[in-house]
Scaffold this active site. Structure first.
Site, PDB file in Angstrom:
ATOM      1  N   TYR A   8      -6.069 -11.557  -6.810  1.00  0.00           N
ATOM      2  CA  TYR A   8      -7.340 -11.041  -7.349  1.00  0.00           C
ATOM      3  C   TYR A   8      -8.291 -12.231  -7.425  1.00  0.00           C
ATOM      4  CZ  TYR A   8      -5.184  -6.696  -9.186  1.00  0.00           C
ATOM      5  OH  TYR A   8      -4.546  -5.491  -9.345  1.00  0.00           O
ATOM      6  N   GLN A  45      -7.475  -3.988   2.981  1.00  0.00           N
ATOM      7  CA  GLN A  45      -7.707  -3.156   1.803  1.00  0.00           C
ATOM      8  C   GLN A  45      -8.632  -3.930   0.882  1.00  0.00           C
ATOM      9  OE1 GLN A  45      -6.238  -0.098   1.361  1.00  0.00           O
ATOM     10  NE2 GLN A  45      -6.716   0.373  -0.763  1.00  0.00           N
ATOM     11  N   HIS A  92       3.300  -0.143  -2.795  1.00  0.00           N
ATOM     12  CA  HIS A  92       3.658  -1.572  -2.848  1.00  0.00           C
ATOM     13  C   HIS A  92       5.161  -1.831  -2.975  1.00  0.00           C
ATOM     14  CE1 HIS A  92      -0.488  -2.449  -2.735  1.00  0.00           C
ATOM     15  NE2 HIS A  92      -0.784  -2.468  -4.013  1.00  0.00           N
ATOM     16  N   ASP A 119     -11.330   1.033  -3.131  1.00  0.00           N
ATOM     17  CA  ASP A 119      -9.885   0.888  -2.998  1.00  0.00           C
ATOM     18  C   ASP A 119      -9.566   1.491  -1.629  1.00  0.00           C
ATOM     19  OD1 ASP A 119      -7.250   0.468  -3.453  1.00  0.00           O
ATOM     20  OD2 ASP A 119      -7.099   1.655  -5.282  1.00  0.00           O
ATOM     21  N   GLU A 134      -6.778  -7.462   0.852  1.00  0.00           N
ATOM     22  CA  GLU A 134      -5.382  -7.426   1.296  1.00  0.00           C
ATOM     23  C   GLU A 134      -5.319  -7.137   2.786  1.00  0.00           C
ATOM     24  OE1 GLU A 134      -3.326  -4.585  -1.511  1.00  0.00           O
ATOM     25  OE2 GLU A 134      -5.297  -4.646  -2.431  1.00  0.00           O
ATOM     26  N   ASN A 141       0.834  -1.206   0.000  1.00  0.00           N
ATOM     27  CA  ASN A 141       0.000   0.000   0.000  1.00  0.00           C
ATOM     28  C   ASN A 141       0.876   1.267   0.000  1.00  0.00           C
ATOM     29  OD1 ASN A 141      -2.326   1.738   0.153  1.00  0.00           O
ATOM     30  ND2 ASN A 141      -3.440  -0.038   0.890  1.00  0.00           N
ATOM     31  N   ARG A 142       0.290   2.410   0.333  1.00  0.00           N
ATOM     32  CA  ARG A 142       0.942   3.689   0.022  1.00  0.00           C
ATOM     33  C   ARG A 142       1.646   4.357   1.202  1.00  0.00           C
ATOM     34  NH1 ARG A 142      -3.363   2.955  -3.158  1.00  0.00           N
ATOM     35  NH2 ARG A 142      -3.048   3.360  -5.355  1.00  0.00           N
ATOM     36  N   HIS A 172      -1.516 -10.024  -2.750  1.00  0.00           N
ATOM     37  CA  HIS A 172      -2.299  -9.238  -3.685  1.00  0.00           C
ATOM     38  C   HIS A 172      -3.047 -10.123  -4.695  1.00  0.00           C
ATOM     39  CE1 HIS A 172      -3.390  -5.674  -5.963  1.00  0.00           C
ATOM     40  NE2 HIS A 172      -2.760  -4.910  -5.088  1.00  0.00           N
TER      41      HIS A 172
HETATM   42  C1  GLA Z   1      -3.733  -1.812  -4.627  1.00  0.00           C
HETATM   43  C2  GLA Z   1      -3.940  -0.359  -4.573  1.00  0.00           C
HETATM   44  C3  GLA Z   1      -4.648   0.081  -5.782  1.00  0.00           C
HETATM   45  C4  GLA Z   1      -3.930  -0.357  -7.026  1.00  0.00           C
HETATM   46  C5  GLA Z   1      -3.779  -1.840  -7.002  1.00  0.00           C
HETATM   47  C6  GLA Z   1      -2.998  -2.334  -8.185  1.00  0.00           C
HETATM   48  O1  GLA Z   1      -4.692  -2.572  -4.123  1.00  0.00           O
HETATM   49  O2  GLA Z   1      -4.603   0.064  -3.402  1.00  0.00           O
HETATM   50  O3  GLA Z   1      -4.801   1.453  -5.769  1.00  0.00           O
HETATM   51  O4  GLA Z   1      -2.681   0.244  -7.083  1.00  0.00           O
HETATM   52  O5  GLA Z   1      -3.140  -2.237  -5.849  1.00  0.00           O
HETATM   53  O6  GLA Z   1      -3.489  -1.873  -9.390  1.00  0.00           O
END
Ligand code: GLA
Length: 376
Positions: free
Chosen positions: A209, A313, A133, A276, A341, A107-108, A207
C-alpha cells in the site's frame, strides 16, 4: 563591470551548491537482521536493506512482507512510503495484506472453483462465495525461508516457500522463490519464480500500500496516477470479472493521462466507493515495460511501475475504515494507501480467453516487477 561581478558570484554560488549536492553522503549499503517474533514454531526475522543511495526497506520472511520503505522527499526528508505495522503481532491479528506477497492465486477466483485438464478443483472460499488472494492461509500468512545477499545491483533478500499439493485446494507441490532487491538505481525489484510437479494455476503479486506523502501524513486522493491501459475488465457486484474487456475511454477508468485519484473516484463503486479494478495493460515493444506512474506533488516523490505482466489491479484502499492503527500511530482511514498489483486478470482460470495462468511440470513461472522511485 558590475554585471560581470554578479555573474561570477552566481557561477561561484552554483558551483558551491552543485559540489555540496555531489558530496551528499547516504548511509552505506548493507543488510542487517533482527528477530521479529515467531509463527508456527518458526523464527520470523526482519531484514533491513540499505542501498547506499538514500533508500532503505525492511522486509520480513512472514508473508514476504515489505514492512517499511524509505525515501527522501524534495527537501531531503527521509520518510516511509508504505503502510504497515510496527509489530508482528499486529500483522497476525488483522492485516489487509499490507506489503505482502499474495498467492498461490492473487485476486479472485469466482465461486472458488476452476477446471483444469477436465478436472474440477475447489479452493477455499474466503470472500463470500469466492476465493481471494490464495485463501484463508495464503502466501501472505506463511513463514518463508530467507537468504540475504548483496550483488552488483544492491542488497537482496531471496524468500523461498514450498506450497504443498492440496494447500487451500490447489493441485501440485509448488516451489516458489520471491526475491526483493533494493537496487542502487532506487528500484524495489521483485523477481518471482516457481515450478510445480503437477499442472496448477499461479498468479503472484505484491500487495504494497503506497502513500508517497511520507509516514502516511495524508490520504492518497491528491496523488496523480497514470496507467498505460486502454482497456479494463468490468466486474460484477462481488468483483468477479464479467469476462468483457472494455475501453477506458469516457469512463472514470481512463488514466491514460495522469490525473488525480480523487478526480473521478466518487463515480466508481466496487462494494465500496473507489477503485478496485484490473486494467488491461498495453503491450509494449518489449514485454517488460513501464505500466504506471504515481506521483505526489507536495513531497515531489514519484514512483514508476514496470512489469512483464498483462494486468494491473488498482485498489484505492476502499476497505480501510479507520479501524487499523499503523506505524507512527497513524489511523488508516479510507484511501490512506493504494495498491498497484501487477498480475494476471482476476478469475482467469474460469475465463479461457484471458491470458493463461496454468503452470505445468517442466515449465518455470518467471516474472519481474519493478517499483522505481524518483524525486521530481
Ligand atoms: C485486493 C482486492 C480488494 C481487497 C484488498 C484487500 O486488492 O482486490 O478487493 O480485498 O485486496 O483488502
Amino acid at each position: 563591470m558590475k554585471r560581470i561581478h554578479i555573474l561570477s558570484f552566481i557561477a561561484f554560488l552554483t558551483f558551491i551548491i552543485v559540489s555540496f549536492m555531489a558530496c551528499k553522503t547516504y548511509p552505506k549499503m548493507e543488510i542487517t537482521q533482527r528477530e521479529f517474533g515467531s509463527v508456527d514454531g518458526k523464527k520470523v526475522e526482519l531484514f533491513t536493506l540499505v542501498n547506499g543511495r538514500g533508500m532503505k526497506a525492511t522486509i520480513t520472511n512472514y508473508g514476504a512482507i515489505v514492512q517499511s520503505l524509505w525515501m527522501e522527499d524534495k527537501n531531503g526528508n527521509v520518510e516511509d512510503i508504505v503502510l504497515g505495522f510496527d509489530s508482528l503481532k499486529d500483522y497476525l491479528n488483522d492485516s489487509p495484506y499490507f506489503g505482502a506477497i499474495v498467492g498461490r492465486y492473487g485476486n479472485r477466483i469466482g465461486q472458488a472453483r476452476f477446471t483444469l485438464d477436465g478436472k474440477e478443483y475447489h479452493v477455499t472460499p474466503n470472500d463470500g462465495p469466492n476465493h481471494l488472494h490464495g485463501g484463508l492461509k495464503g502466501f501472505d500468512k506463511v513463514v518463508w525461508d530467507a537468504r540475504a545477499y548483496i550483488d552488483s545491483s544492491g542488497p537482496c533478500l531471496e524468500l523461498h516457500y514450498k506450497s504443498s499439493d492440496g494447500e487451500e485446494g490447489y493441485p501440485g507441490n509448488l516451489d516458489v522463490y520471491v526475491t526483493y532487491c533494493l537496487s542502487t538505481d532506487n528500484e524495489l525489484r521483485i523477481d518471482y519464480r516457481a515450478t510445480t510437479d503437477q499442472p496448477t494455476i499461479i498468479n503472484l503479486t505484491h500487495h504494497g500500500y503506497f502513500n508517497l506523502s511520507g509516514n502516511a501524513q495524508r490520504d492518497i486522493l491528491d496523488h496523480k496516477l497514470q496507467i498505460m491501459a486502454d482497456n479494463y475488465t468490468p466486474v460484477d457486484s462481488l468483483l468477479i470479472p464479467t469476462g468483457d474487456i472494455k475501453p477506458v475511454e469516457g469512463t472514470p477508468f481512463d488514466f491514460r493521462n495522469p490525473k488525480s485519484i480523487g478526480q473521478h473516484i466518487r463515480k466508481v463503486f466496487n462494494k465500496k466507493p473507489g477503485y478496485d479494478n484490473n486494467f488491461v495493460l498495453r503491450t509494449g515493444v518489449d514485454s517488460f515495460r513501464k505500466v504506471a506512474v504515481l506521483s505526489d506533488t507536495v513531497s515531489g516523490r514519484t514512483m514508476e511501475v514496470w512489469t512483464d505482466q498483462p494486468g494491473l489491479q488498482f485498489y484505492s484502499g476502499n476497505f480501510l475504515d479507520g479501524s487499523l492503527k499503523g506505524k507512527y500511530k497513524v489511523v488508516y482511514q479510507q484511501y490512506w494507501g493504494l495498491c498497484l498489483e501487477t498480475q494476471h486478470f482476476p478469475d482467469s482460470p474460469n475465463k479461457p480467453w484471458f491470458p493463461s495462468v496454468v503452470l505445468r511440470p517442466g515449465e518455470e513461472y518467471k516474472t519481474r516487477t519493478v517499483y522505481k522511485f524518483f524525486i521530481q
